[in-house]
Motif scaffolding. Structure first.
Motif: not given
Length: 743
Positions: A58-65, A95-104
């Protein structure tokens, strides 16, 4: 620093691609778990390994974006050069932590379907945080090298794809060992695997932490180089840093310290195994034959290696050696002792081939040996190791006698084979009334050996008296039978002969009273019926129907059957301990049906026709939970003397084959319960606990089949639509605040 971070967050907030990226990330994680493993279509599991495995791709495009967006912020702030990338790193990471939090929301929803391992959730999310820290630092490093944001996006996405999937390279060609070691070293996904199981690996934790620092510092060096800084001090600093990192990496790769946070300590050696190992007085050699190719394909075999090493640490007499079976013609020697390669398919662009791989264990002790022919994970590794070592040091076999008292035409050869494979020495004995010659052995002649009886169609009054005396005098018996027989080869009619009635009355002694019924359950098996005629018997083209058959019960996961099992025409029973107490006995339920189970009473004949049998009870009051297996124990004793399993057909060759995917993949859950029953009768509860130690109930037992569709809609809404709504709400609130500020 605070004002600079605000600038970055403001840049994210005003860019619509931020909300698109976060929403797409959440959808990918959710669908990757629920749709990828067909969660709602009968193949679902509450094991969250596949959930965490979705984060690296999931982070392959997410992080470069995200970093493409953050790169728009001008770095004209006054900070020391070494801290110039810190605000960008922190803003993207948060911001990644926020996305990880939502994935919870995914594990929260899964918990409504079944049990989840809390330690797996906590350690998995900790691992994801460190994974993202390393990945964010790596992408920032790539963006510091290339000026063009578009080119940086493509290059960083490309390299992220590589480090997340490089461990799959051995699927396509067989690399040399040094290359395999490099592949595993650089694979982020391989490193993350232990965290997703609930294991905190110090080595992998330090790897991700050091990578985060390494790529961040490299970005700083690149920045200084572009500024034209060629000072001697910077060169020395660069060389010292690279040398320190290399030295740290070498030391870290030799660390093998892991903390097992799983609830049942799946990856730790138990107290019982330690006790067995403390009794070892002579050297025990454990040889693990592991193919390098398999080592590259399956991260799970690393758990096997680690556990074997931890196991050997518990005794000075135990040693472990890992051997490559492709060397020195070892494969031929393994074949001679019954260990054969397991075929796997590998392919390349223009060819495909089948390769035999090994993951086998051989245990040697004082000239004797035991083997574990194939092991891919640690699900029952400790059980097999401890059982076999215990057998070697005690020089003790595990005999069990079997009596087939059934008129069922198809026998129980699969049950015999399974018992042998589990380490039991099977002795076929007979009922006393069937002993025809001096060669035959009646079960009562071997009073100190546990007895298994399949069926009750051949019992005589004398047999019942001898069996009762056998049990009351200390014998151990596992009986699998209902008080009927089924004509499985013909029309599935139910018969009860005098022998069945004698057996039924024998059970009264132990406080067990069979119902004069057949037991049905809404939780049942679907059978395939093929016909080439209509209801009137007229010929027509062949057609197939799939029918839920309530008389073939699918027991749900429970304490004594963690994976559930199947029953065929079982007869439930009641327990009356006041009667059992007359013989100073106590009977307790081991297995039971679901609470949507009911009974079909016997009128003239039982209705067993799959098309005619009722698919539900006539009234709600008829639904209940019923006992289908029980154990009887003498008062003041711990180990049972009798286990009654109210179905003889669950162990028969025909029904085992029918309920299996293929002849190579037999549904062995009932056979496994049979073996567990023998361990219980022998008083080996502690050994048996090792077998179920790593068996965590991952079934979706909290949701019925009728409610699965509604639950699926609610779950996908919560994990896909709700995160999008939260994102849009945040964006809308920020838009309103910005609009007011501008006014």
């Amino acid at each position: 620093m605070k004002s600079i971070l605000k600038r970055y967050f403001f840049n994210f907030a005003i860019n619509p691609f931020t909300y698109i990226l976060v929403s797409a990330f959440e959808i990918f994680i959710s669908l990757g778990f629920f749709v990828g493993q067909q969660f709602f279509l009968g193949a679902g599991s509450t094991d969250l390994h596949s959930f965490f495995s979705a984060f690296p791709p999931a982070c392959i495009l997410f992080l470069p974006g995200l970093i493409s967006i953050s790169s728009n912020v001008k770095k004209d702030f006054t900070l020391k050069s070494v801290f110039i990338f810190l605000p960008e790193f922190l803003s993207v990471f948060l911001l990644c932590c926020f996305a990880i939090f939502l994935s919870g929301l995914v594990p929260v929803c899964v918990s409504f379907f079944g049990d989840i391992e809390i330690s797996q959730v906590i350690i998995g999310f900790i691992g994801i945080l460190f994974y993202f820290a390393a990945a964010v630092s790596f992408v920032i490093f790539i963006f510091s090298i290339i000026k063009s944001a578009g080119a940086s996006f493509v290059v960083s996405a490309f390299f992220l794809a590589i480090i997340n999937s490089v461990h799959n390279i051995p699927l396509y060609f067989n690399p040399p060992e040094f290359l395999s070691a490099i592949i595993k070293f650089i694979s982020f996904a391989w490193r993350f695997d232990s965290f997703s199981k609930g294991i905190f690996s110090i080595s992998d934790f330090l790897f991700f932490a050091s990578c985060a620092v390494f790529f961040y510092v490299l970005a700083f060096f690149i920045k200084e180089h572009k500024k034209g800084n060629k000072s001697v001090y910077l060169k020395k600093l660069k060389h010292a840093f690279l040398f320190s990192f290399l030295l740290f990496t070498i030391v870290n790769e030799n660390l093998n310290f892991k903390i097992d946070f799983t609830s049942s300590k799946n990856f730790s050696v138990s107290k019982y195994s330690k006790k067995v190992l403390s009794q070892v007085e002579d050297p025990v050699s454990i040889s693990y034959y592991l193919s390098p190719k398999l080592k590259s394909l399956y991260p799970q075999v690393k758990d096997v290696t680690d556990f074997l090493q931890s196991y050997a640490v518990e005794s000075k007499q135990v040693s472990v050696e890992i051997i490559n079976p492709s060397k020195e013609n070892i494969a031929k020697k393994l074949s001679e002792i019954g260990i054969r390669g397991y075929p796997i398919r590998t392919s390349s662009a223009d060819s495909a081939s089948i390769t035999n791989v090994y993951s086998a264990i051989k245990i040697d002790y004082l000239g004797k040996s035991e083997t574990i022919p194939f092991v891919l994970n640690i699900s029952r590794l400790e059980f097999d190791l401890t059982r076999k070592i215990k057998s070697l040091i005690e020089e003790k076999e595990n005999p069990v006698q079997v009596v087939c008292a059934s008129s069922f035409a198809n026998g129980y050869s699969l049950a015999f084979q399974y018992l042998e494979a589990e380490g039991f020495s099977v002795i076929q004995t007979s009922l006393p009334s069937e002993k025809n010659s001096s060669v035959d052995i009646s079960f009562d002649e071997l009073s100190d050996i546990p007895l298994i009886i399949f069926g009750s169609d051949k019992f005589t009054k004398t047999d019942c008296k001898i069996l009762e005396k056998f049990i009351l005098n200390g014998g151990k018996v596992f009986i699998a039978s209902q008080p009927y027989s089924i004509d499985f080869e013909d029309n599935w009619s139910v018969k009860q002969n005098e022998s069945n009635q004698l057996f039924e009355r024998l059970m009264f002694t132990f406080g067990i009273y069979f119902k004069q019924t057949l037991t049905c359950d809404i939780s049942n098996l679907r059978i395939t019926m093929t016909s080439n005629s209509d209801v009137n018997g007229n010929k027509k083209s062949a057609h197939t129907e799939y029918i839920n058959y309530p008389l073939w019960i699918s027991l749900r996961a429970q304490e004594n059957a963690l994976s559930g099992l199947s029953l065929f025409w079982p007869c439930a029973f009641d327990i009356d301990n006041e009667v059992a107490e007359i013989e100073k006995l106590k009977t307790t339920t081991l297995l039971f049906t679901s609470n949507r189970s009911w009974q079909i009473p016997r009128t003239e004949n039982f209705i067993t026709n799959p098309f005619a049998v009722p698919k539900s009870a006539e009234s709600e009051e008829e639904y209940s939970t019923f006992a289908v297996c029980a154990s009887t124990t003498k008062v003041n004793e711990k180990d049972p003397s009798l286990i009654l399993f109210a179905d003889q057909y669950a162990f028969s060759d025909s029904l085992l084959s029918y309920n299996s995917n293929s002849i190579f993949d037999v549904d062995s859950r009932s056979l496994d319960f049979l073996c567990n029953g023998i361990f219980m009768l022998n008083g080996e509860d502690k050994l048996l606990s090792l077998k179920t130690k790593t068996t965590f109930n991952t079934t979706l037992y909290k949701i019925s089949n009728e409610n699965i569709r509604n639950a699926a809609i609610k779950t996908l809404f919560t994990t896909c639509v709700l995160p999008i709504f939260i994102n849009l709400t945040i964006g809308f609130v920020f838009f309103l605040k910005r609009r007011r500020f501008n006014k």
